[in-house]
Design a protein around this motif. Structure first.
Motif, mmCIF file in Angstrom:
data_model
loop_
_atom_site.group_PDB
_atom_site.id
_atom_site.type_symbol
_atom_site.label_atom_id
_atom_site.label_comp_id
_atom_site.label_asym_id
_atom_site.label_seq_id
_atom_site.Cartn_x
_atom_site.Cartn_y
_atom_site.Cartn_z
ATOM 1 N N ALA A 1 44.317 28.922 80.518
ATOM 2 C CA ALA A 1 43.065 29.523 80.049
ATOM 3 C C ALA A 1 43.134 31.045 80.113
ATOM 4 C CB ALA A 1 41.902 29.002 80.887
ATOM 5 N N ARG A 2 43.722 31.561 81.180
ATOM 6 C CA ARG A 2 43.818 33.016 81.367
ATOM 7 C C ARG A 2 44.683 33.656 80.284
ATOM 8 N NH1 ARG A 2 45.143 32.654 86.346
ATOM 9 N NH2 ARG A 2 47.412 32.739 86.113
ATOM 10 N N VAL A 3 45.827 33.037 80.008
ATOM 11 C CA VAL A 3 46.735 33.565 78.994
ATOM 12 C C VAL A 3 46.133 33.424 77.597
ATOM 13 C CG1 VAL A 3 48.979 33.236 77.886
ATOM 14 C CG2 VAL A 3 48.803 33.208 80.387
ATOM 15 N N ALA A 4 45.495 32.290 77.332
ATOM 16 C CA ALA A 4 44.909 32.048 76.010
ATOM 17 C C ALA A 4 43.887 33.112 75.651
ATOM 18 C CB ALA A 4 44.268 30.664 75.971
ATOM 19 N N ARG A 5 43.125 33.579 76.617
ATOM 20 C CA ARG A 5 42.101 34.603 76.339
ATOM 21 C C ARG A 5 42.723 35.891 75.828
ATOM 22 N NH1 ARG A 5 39.604 32.391 81.076
ATOM 23 N NH2 ARG A 5 40.617 33.952 82.402
ATOM 24 N N ARG A 6 43.938 36.184 76.239
ATOM 25 C CA ARG A 6 44.595 37.423 75.801
ATOM 26 C C ARG A 6 45.457 37.224 74.557
ATOM 27 N NH1 ARG A 6 47.195 39.968 81.204
ATOM 28 N NH2 ARG A 6 48.287 41.211 79.617
ATOM 29 N N ILE A 7 46.092 36.080 74.458
ATOM 30 C CA ILE A 7 46.984 35.837 73.323
ATOM 31 C C ILE A 7 46.199 35.554 72.049
ATOM 32 C CG2 ILE A 7 48.635 34.167 72.356
ATOM 33 C CD1 ILE A 7 49.991 36.048 74.227
ATOM 34 N N GLU A 8 45.137 34.787 72.128
ATOM 35 C CA GLU A 8 44.423 34.316 70.933
ATOM 36 C C GLU A 8 43.973 35.455 70.014
ATOM 37 O OE1 GLU A 8 41.385 33.163 68.211
ATOM 38 O OE2 GLU A 8 41.033 34.445 69.969
ATOM 39 N N PRO A 9 43.309 36.514 70.513
ATOM 40 C CA PRO A 9 42.872 37.556 69.581
ATOM 41 C C PRO A 9 44.021 38.315 68.930
ATOM 42 C CG PRO A 9 42.409 38.183 71.865
ATOM 43 C CD PRO A 9 42.812 36.745 71.879
ATOM 44 N N VAL A 10 45.112 38.494 69.659
ATOM 45 C CA VAL A 10 46.276 39.189 69.098
ATOM 46 C C VAL A 10 46.913 38.344 67.995
ATOM 47 C CG1 VAL A 10 48.595 40.055 69.604
ATOM 48 C CG2 VAL A 10 46.732 40.450 71.230
ATOM 49 N N ALA A 11 47.107 37.072 68.269
ATOM 50 C CA ALA A 11 47.710 36.180 67.274
ATOM 51 C C ALA A 11 46.802 36.011 66.067
ATOM 52 C CB ALA A 11 48.005 34.820 67.912
ATOM 53 N N ARG A 12 45.517 35.930 66.309
ATOM 54 C CA ARG A 12 44.568 35.799 65.202
ATOM 55 C C ARG A 12 44.640 37.019 64.283
ATOM 56 N NH1 ARG A 12 39.614 33.390 63.657
ATOM 57 N NH2 ARG A 12 39.700 31.962 65.424
ATOM 58 N N GLN A 13 44.747 38.207 64.874
ATOM 59 C CA GLN A 13 44.814 39.421 64.061
ATOM 60 C C GLN A 13 46.048 39.413 63.170
ATOM 61 O OE1 GLN A 13 45.024 43.088 66.303
ATOM 62 N NE2 GLN A 13 44.395 44.331 64.567
ATOM 63 N N LEU A 14 47.190 39.009 63.731
ATOM 64 C CA LEU A 14 48.407 38.930 62.924
ATOM 65 C C LEU A 14 48.271 37.876 61.836
ATOM 66 C CD1 LEU A 14 51.315 39.701 62.319
ATOM 67 C CD2 LEU A 14 52.050 38.125 64.117
ATOM 68 N N ASP B 1 45.307 29.148 57.711
ATOM 69 C CA ASP B 1 44.074 28.980 58.466
ATOM 70 C C ASP B 1 44.303 29.523 59.867
ATOM 71 O OD1 ASP B 1 41.812 28.212 59.792
ATOM 72 O OD2 ASP B 1 41.982 26.071 59.356
ATOM 73 N N CYS B 2 43.598 30.573 60.230
ATOM 74 C CA CYS B 2 43.824 31.251 61.507
ATOM 75 C C CYS B 2 42.942 30.734 62.638
ATOM 76 C CB CYS B 2 43.599 32.761 61.352
ATOM 77 S SG CYS B 2 44.686 33.531 60.132
ATOM 78 N N ASP B 3 42.097 29.785 62.357
ATOM 79 C CA ASP B 3 41.183 29.250 63.374
ATOM 80 C C ASP B 3 41.908 28.179 64.188
ATOM 81 O OD1 ASP B 3 38.967 28.698 64.895
ATOM 82 O OD2 ASP B 3 37.970 27.473 63.363
ATOM 83 N N VAL B 4 42.752 28.636 65.108
ATOM 84 C CA VAL B 4 43.600 27.731 65.889
ATOM 85 C C VAL B 4 42.849 27.240 67.123
ATOM 86 C CG1 VAL B 4 45.765 27.524 67.175
ATOM 87 C CG2 VAL B 4 45.653 28.950 65.120
ATOM 88 N N LYS B 5 42.959 25.957 67.377
ATOM 89 C CA LYS B 5 42.411 25.382 68.606
ATOM 90 C C LYS B 5 43.531 25.315 69.643
ATOM 91 C CE LYS B 5 38.755 22.536 66.541
ATOM 92 N NZ LYS B 5 38.888 23.122 65.189
ATOM 93 N N LEU B 6 43.316 25.914 70.793
ATOM 94 C CA LEU B 6 44.265 25.860 71.900
ATOM 95 C C LEU B 6 43.809 24.773 72.859
ATOM 96 C CD1 LEU B 6 44.656 29.698 72.434
ATOM 97 C CD2 LEU B 6 46.372 28.162 71.488
ATOM 98 N N HIS C 1 54.043 40.541 73.604
ATOM 99 C CA HIS C 1 54.132 41.954 73.992
ATOM 100 C C HIS C 1 52.840 42.694 73.651
ATOM 101 C CE1 HIS C 1 55.081 46.244 73.178
ATOM 102 N NE2 HIS C 1 55.746 46.136 74.297
ATOM 103 N N ALA C 2 52.307 42.456 72.459
ATOM 104 C CA ALA C 2 51.066 43.116 72.053
ATOM 105 C C ALA C 2 49.895 42.727 72.941
ATOM 106 C CB ALA C 2 50.754 42.787 70.596
ATOM 107 N N ALA C 3 49.974 41.541 73.545
ATOM 108 C CA ALA C 3 48.905 41.081 74.440
ATOM 109 C C ALA C 3 49.104 41.577 75.872
ATOM 110 C CB ALA C 3 48.844 39.559 74.437
ATOM 111 N N GLY C 4 50.182 42.345 76.094
ATOM 112 C CA GLY C 4 50.396 42.943 77.403
ATOM 113 C C GLY C 4 51.330 42.184 78.323
#
Length: 278
Positions: free
Chosen positions: A64-77, A89-94, A217-220
């Motif tokens: 859950a912690r990682v998903a909060r940071r990765i999801e917006p970065v991946a969605r932007q790409l 379709d960028c609306d990915v369910k994790l 990397h972009a997510a830190g």
């Protein structure tokens, strides 16, 4: 079946195969020095001692912690791809796959409704991770399969492979003056579909490694640290030989080298940006 329709079908199949092959992105070149570094890191990681799994709750919290940071970065790409006219379709369910006891993670499409994209992690895989960087890299890698449209390309290649081998079998019968053997053609098409779908699978894995490196990397996160998890010996990773994430993605120094080369490319781009701003 006459030879003219056979030639037309073969041409159509070949065109489909060529149209669906290859990666979406240009892959970074890998220098000899990078390959050497990757081989050393790979060898060191393979000899790492097995580690005790973390608790289920700790693994779920890490996800859950990682998903909060990765999801917006991946969605932007992903949305950048949409801006270029690609049907993604960028609306990915994790999600967690609580039924899977294997150490695995995968990208797929939901069967019901509009087939929305889904990335699922098994809890045993999360328990086997040693840090957030590893989960971040896996998650970025799975987003890479979406952004690279690998499922769609694999399906196109399966169709092309089936057509090509089916046409070849039919043509051989026609040219030999024999009868049309429907069973032989169907068997050839099944084989062609399998071969076609696998033709670029390793190339797509490398592309997903590259995209996963950029996303994490972009997510830190540290993608090099994250990718080292997958070079560990299979017994160390999967505890008793159970199928792991990397068990379905053959370990290879080339994949570690791709992560290192992508990081070198990112750092080079950052250096140029800093220089331009001075």
């Amino acid at each position: 079946m006459t030879l003219r329709p056979i030639r037309l079908l073969a041409g159509a199949a070949l065109s489909l195969a060529l149209a669906s092959c290859g990666t979406t992105y240009s892959m970074p070149g890998i220098a000899d020095e990078t390959n050497s570094r990757a081989s050393t890191m790979f060898a060191e990681a393979k000899t790492a001692a097995p580690r005790s799994p973390i608790s289920e709750s700790a693994g779920v919290n890490r996800f859950a912690r990682v998903a909060r940071r990765i999801e917006p970065v991946a969605r932007q790409l992903c949305e950048t791809e949409l801006a270029q006219g690609k049907a993604v379709d960028c609306d990915v369910k994790l999600e967690l796959d609580r039924e899977m006891q294997q150490r695995n993670a995968y990208f797929t499409y939901a069967e019901a409704g509009n087939r929305s994209p889904v990335i699922r992690f098994s809890v045993p895989l999360l328990q086997d991770t040693g840090n957030d960087d590893e989960v971040a890299f896996i998650m970025g890698h799975e987003y890479g399969h979406l952004i690279g449209r690998h499922i769609q390309k694999g399906q196109q290649q399966a169709i092309a492979g089936a057509l090509i081998l089916g046409v070849i079998t039919a043509a051989a019968s026609a040219q030999g003056g024999g009868y049309y053997d429907q069973t032989a053609v169907e068997n050839s098409m099944e084989l062609g579909a399998m071969v076609g779908q696998r033709a670029y699978s390793q190339t797509y894995e490398l592309e997903s490694d590259m995209l996963g490196t950029r996303i994490s990397h972009a997510a830190g996160y540290d993608p090099v640290k994250g990718a080292q998890f997958f070079a560990r010996d299979e017994a160390a990773r999967s505890g008793g030989g159970q199928l792991s994430f990397w068990g379905t993605h053959p370990p290879d120094e080339k994949r570690m080298a791709m992560v290192l080369a992508t990081m070198e490319q990112i750092q080079g781009q950052q250096a140029l940006t800093r220089k331009a701003s001075q």
